[in-house]
Design a protein around this motif. Structure first.
Motif, mmCIF file in Angstrom:
data_model
loop_
_atom_site.group_PDB
_atom_site.id
_atom_site.type_symbol
_atom_site.label_atom_id
_atom_site.label_comp_id
_atom_site.label_asym_id
_atom_site.label_seq_id
_atom_site.Cartn_x
_atom_site.Cartn_y
_atom_site.Cartn_z
ATOM 1 N N LEU A 270 0.827 -1.203 0.000
ATOM 2 C CA LEU A 270 0.000 0.000 0.000
ATOM 3 C C LEU A 270 0.868 1.264 0.000
ATOM 4 O O LEU A 270 0.455 2.301 -0.520
ATOM 5 N N GLY A 271 2.069 1.176 0.579
ATOM 6 C CA GLY A 271 2.998 2.304 0.494
ATOM 7 C C GLY A 271 3.416 2.562 -0.945
ATOM 8 O O GLY A 271 3.469 3.725 -1.401
ATOM 9 N N ARG A 272 3.724 1.492 -1.688
ATOM 10 C CA ARG A 272 4.081 1.643 -3.106
ATOM 11 C C ARG A 272 2.888 2.156 -3.914
ATOM 12 O O ARG A 272 3.040 2.984 -4.822
ATOM 13 N N LEU A 273 1.697 1.653 -3.581
ATOM 14 C CA LEU A 273 0.497 2.088 -4.295
ATOM 15 C C LEU A 273 0.221 3.572 -4.055
ATOM 16 O O LEU A 273 -0.158 4.298 -4.981
ATOM 17 N N LEU A 274 0.411 4.035 -2.817
ATOM 18 C CA LEU A 274 0.194 5.446 -2.509
ATOM 19 C C LEU A 274 1.187 6.334 -3.259
ATOM 20 O O LEU A 274 0.827 7.412 -3.757
ATOM 21 N N VAL A 283 -5.185 5.390 -10.042
ATOM 22 C CA VAL A 283 -4.797 4.020 -9.737
ATOM 23 C C VAL A 283 -4.578 3.295 -11.059
ATOM 24 O O VAL A 283 -5.517 3.131 -11.846
ATOM 25 N N ARG A 284 -3.354 2.870 -11.297
ATOM 26 C CA ARG A 284 -3.023 2.218 -12.554
ATOM 27 C C ARG A 284 -2.949 0.713 -12.374
ATOM 28 O O ARG A 284 -2.306 0.230 -11.441
ATOM 29 N N GLY A 285 -3.578 -0.019 -13.274
ATOM 30 C CA GLY A 285 -3.529 -1.475 -13.242
ATOM 31 C C GLY A 285 -4.786 -2.083 -12.626
ATOM 32 O O GLY A 285 -5.334 -1.565 -11.648
ATOM 33 N N ARG A 286 -5.249 -3.177 -13.223
ATOM 34 C CA ARG A 286 -6.461 -3.820 -12.735
ATOM 35 C C ARG A 286 -6.262 -4.416 -11.350
ATOM 36 O O ARG A 286 -7.160 -4.351 -10.503
ATOM 37 N N THR A 287 -5.077 -5.001 -11.097
ATOM 38 C CA THR A 287 -4.818 -5.598 -9.783
ATOM 39 C C THR A 287 -4.875 -4.551 -8.687
ATOM 40 O O THR A 287 -5.456 -4.783 -7.616
ATOM 41 N N ARG A 288 -4.293 -3.376 -8.932
ATOM 42 C CA ARG A 288 -4.308 -2.313 -7.928
ATOM 43 C C ARG A 288 -5.708 -1.764 -7.726
ATOM 44 O O ARG A 288 -6.096 -1.435 -6.594
ATOM 45 N N ARG A 289 -6.479 -1.660 -8.798
ATOM 46 C CA ARG A 289 -7.866 -1.196 -8.652
ATOM 47 C C ARG A 289 -8.691 -2.184 -7.838
ATOM 48 O O ARG A 289 -9.550 -1.784 -7.046
ATOM 49 N N ASN A 290 -8.437 -3.467 -8.046
ATOM 50 C CA ASN A 290 -9.142 -4.474 -7.241
ATOM 51 C C ASN A 290 -8.771 -4.361 -5.768
ATOM 52 O O ASN A 290 -9.612 -4.580 -4.887
ATOM 53 N N THR A 291 -7.511 -4.006 -5.495
ATOM 54 C CA THR A 291 -7.086 -3.821 -4.101
ATOM 55 C C THR A 291 -7.839 -2.656 -3.466
ATOM 56 O O THR A 291 -8.343 -2.764 -2.342
ATOM 57 N N VAL A 292 -7.908 -1.526 -4.168
ATOM 58 C CA VAL A 292 -8.635 -0.364 -3.650
ATOM 59 C C VAL A 292 -10.112 -0.698 -3.486
ATOM 60 O O VAL A 292 -10.758 -0.283 -2.510
ATOM 61 N N LYS A 293 -10.654 -1.470 -4.420
ATOM 62 C CA LYS A 293 -12.064 -1.858 -4.343
ATOM 63 C C LYS A 293 -12.341 -2.678 -3.073
ATOM 64 O O LYS A 293 -13.357 -2.476 -2.390
ATOM 65 N N ARG A 294 -11.445 -3.599 -2.754
ATOM 66 C CA ARG A 294 -11.627 -4.414 -1.543
ATOM 67 C C ARG A 294 -11.537 -3.554 -0.286
ATOM 68 O O ARG A 294 -12.278 -3.767 0.674
ATOM 69 N N ILE A 295 -10.629 -2.587 -0.282
ATOM 70 C CA ILE A 295 -10.485 -1.719 0.893
ATOM 71 C C ILE A 295 -11.741 -0.882 1.092
ATOM 72 O O ILE A 295 -12.224 -0.707 2.216
ATOM 73 N N VAL A 296 -12.310 -0.358 -0.001
ATOM 74 C CA VAL A 296 -13.525 0.448 0.099
ATOM 75 C C VAL A 296 -14.687 -0.396 0.599
ATOM 76 O O VAL A 296 -15.486 0.051 1.429
ATOM 77 N N SER A 297 -14.792 -1.627 0.105
ATOM 78 C CA SER A 297 -15.919 -2.489 0.491
ATOM 79 C C SER A 297 -15.876 -2.884 1.968
ATOM 80 O O SER A 297 -16.910 -3.201 2.551
ATOM 81 N N LYS A 298 -14.701 -2.848 2.582
ATOM 82 C CA LYS A 298 -14.599 -3.213 4.003
ATOM 83 C C LYS A 298 -15.228 -2.182 4.911
ATOM 84 O O LYS A 298 -15.698 -2.524 5.999
ATOM 85 N N GLY A 299 -15.226 -0.910 4.502
ATOM 86 C CA GLY A 299 -15.808 0.139 5.324
ATOM 87 C C GLY A 299 -15.115 0.277 6.666
ATOM 88 O O GLY A 299 -13.886 0.378 6.745
ATOM 89 N N PRO A 300 -15.879 0.246 7.758
ATOM 90 C CA PRO A 300 -15.260 0.407 9.099
ATOM 91 C C PRO A 300 -14.442 -0.795 9.545
ATOM 92 O O PRO A 300 -13.760 -0.716 10.566
#
Length: 420
Positions: A270-274, A283-300
């Motif tokens: 996540l440091g490299r992604l930031l 956000v470049r790359g499908r794998t990185r977008r999927n990572t951000v998507k999972r983080i958003v879906s977790k919420g609190p």
């Protein structure tokens, strides 16, 4: 070992056929009787098998992560049904079924490789005994017996006698040195692979017995393979060293691209992604977008590392979206700055002894805040004090200002004599 290898003799024909096909390719480049031709044929066999086992490897990674997450629940079940082993097993199976976890999935790649490993061992043992096997005829058998890797024949072992090694056209010293180096490299690669998993890709916030077991295996597995390696032919050592290196590289890729939540690898990822988002604004790359998507879906339910990543995006004026992208957002900046200011302005909590001292001696000590001192003085000046006794039943002047909170204004009813 020969008895176990004979159990997988049914697969020796396809294994020998694959080796011969690769030998034709490399033989045309390096020469048919060279160790490079036969050694690279074994390496290519490993690569082909491991490519076919990639789906099992993915299942192994998922199963390992699920087992780490389930460890606290499993421990609770064991403590709850300590005296009832049958009920304990039933609850464990129920937990596995609900979460879709298979404990045996972590062993699937090794189990799937075993037939090919023992079939190759069976082929090389036949070459050492000068016996035709599978599609390897007499001409190929003679060629394989002449092939040496750094002076050690493919079919030679560390524990072979001098006479047997000389029959293969080599010296015992060369065989011992080459096999010893390969055994050390094989054990070291096994240790590094397990250590990489334990130090980088384990959720450090969860301390479970599973982690202790994995730590023990990190030291036990290399010793086991070192003990077995002295009975492996050079060709089998080439096979096992290649598969260890492949596993290490494959695992390194998975850890860097899809780390376990809460692990040190996730913090680095996540440091490299930031940094990438800071440089490119997206956000470049499908794998990185999927990572951000999972983080958003977790919420609190995000862990500290993921919350730190979201805060870092907010400081850049970016807000993560459900589709894995980021957009400009002034609200995110305000929330990040407001949260930081609120944390900075939060007063320091006094100790219990200091609060008691302040309450017991309100006039003693130095005032912590000059504003409070001035306001206190102004209130004392604004409230006139009169030491003269007031007649009973008449309200004192300024009683509305001096009345305590919750007390009724105006003349008060005299207390009953019993309540004095």
């Amino acid at each position: 070992m020969d008895t176990i290898a004979s159990l997988f003799s049914f697969i020796t024909w396809p294994v020998s056929w694959v080796i011969v096909q690769f030998h034709k390719l490399y033989g045309a480049i390096f020469g048919p009787d060279t160790g490079w031709a036969w050694g690279l044929s074994i390496v290519s066999l490993v690569v082909l098998i491991r490519i076919c086992l990639i789906p099992l490897f993915v299942k192994q990674i998922k199963s390992t992560r699920n087992m780490q997450v389930l460890q606290p629940k499993m421990k609770a079940i064991q403590e709850r049904y300590k005296s009832d082993k049958q009920r304990q097993s039933e609850e464990m199976m129920k937990l596995y079924k609900e979460t879709g976890t298979n404990p045996l999935s972590s062993c699937l790649p090794i189990i799937a490789q075993s037939p090919f490993f023992f079939a190759l061992y069976h082929v090389l043992s036949a070459i050492a005994s000068n016996k035709k096997i599978g599609v390897i005829d007499q001409s190929l058998l003679d060629s394989a017996r002449q092939a040496h890797i750094f002076g050690a024949p493919l079919a030679a072992k560390f524990m072979d006698s001098a006479d047997k090694v000389e029959a293969l056209g080599a010296s015992l010293t060369d065989v011992r040195v080459v096999t010893a180096i390969m055994i050390v490299m094989m054990s070291a690669s096994q240790f590094f692979t397990q250590r990489q998993l334990m130090t980088k890709n384990v959720d450090l916030t969860v301390k479970t017995p599973y982690m202790q077991q994995q730590k023990m295996l990190m030291y036990i597995f290399p010793l086991i393979f070192a003990g077995m390696g002295i009975n492996f032919p050079v060709g089998v050592l080439v096979y096992w060293l290649t598969t260890n290196v492949w596993t290490m590289g494959q695992q390194m890729y998975v850890i860097n691209q899809n780390p376990t939540p809460g692990s040190k690898a996730q913090e680095q990822y996540l440091g490299r992604l930031l940094k990438s988002v800071t440089a490119h604004g997206e956000v470049r790359g499908r794998t990185r977008r999927n990572t951000v998507k999972r983080i958003v879906s977790k919420g609190p339910d995000r862990n500290d590392i993921e919350r730190k990543f979201v805060t870092g995006l907010a400081k850049l004026g970016l807000a993560p979206q459900e589709d894995g992208t980021v957009v400009k957002s002034d609200t995110a900046v305000a929330e990040a700055e407001g949260g930081a200011a609120q944390r900075r302005q939060q007063p320091k909590r006094q100790t219990k002894a200091k609060r008691q001292t302040t309450a017991g001696h309100p006039g003693g000590g130095k005032e912590a805040d000059s504003g409070e001192s001035e306001s206190k003085t102004s209130l004392e000046k604004s409230a006139p004090q009169d030491d003269k006794p007031k007649p009973a039943g008449k309200p004192a002047s300024g009683s509305s200002r001096q009345a305590k909170s919750g007390q009724r204004k105006g003349p008060q009813r005299p207390k009953h004599p019993s309540k004095k």
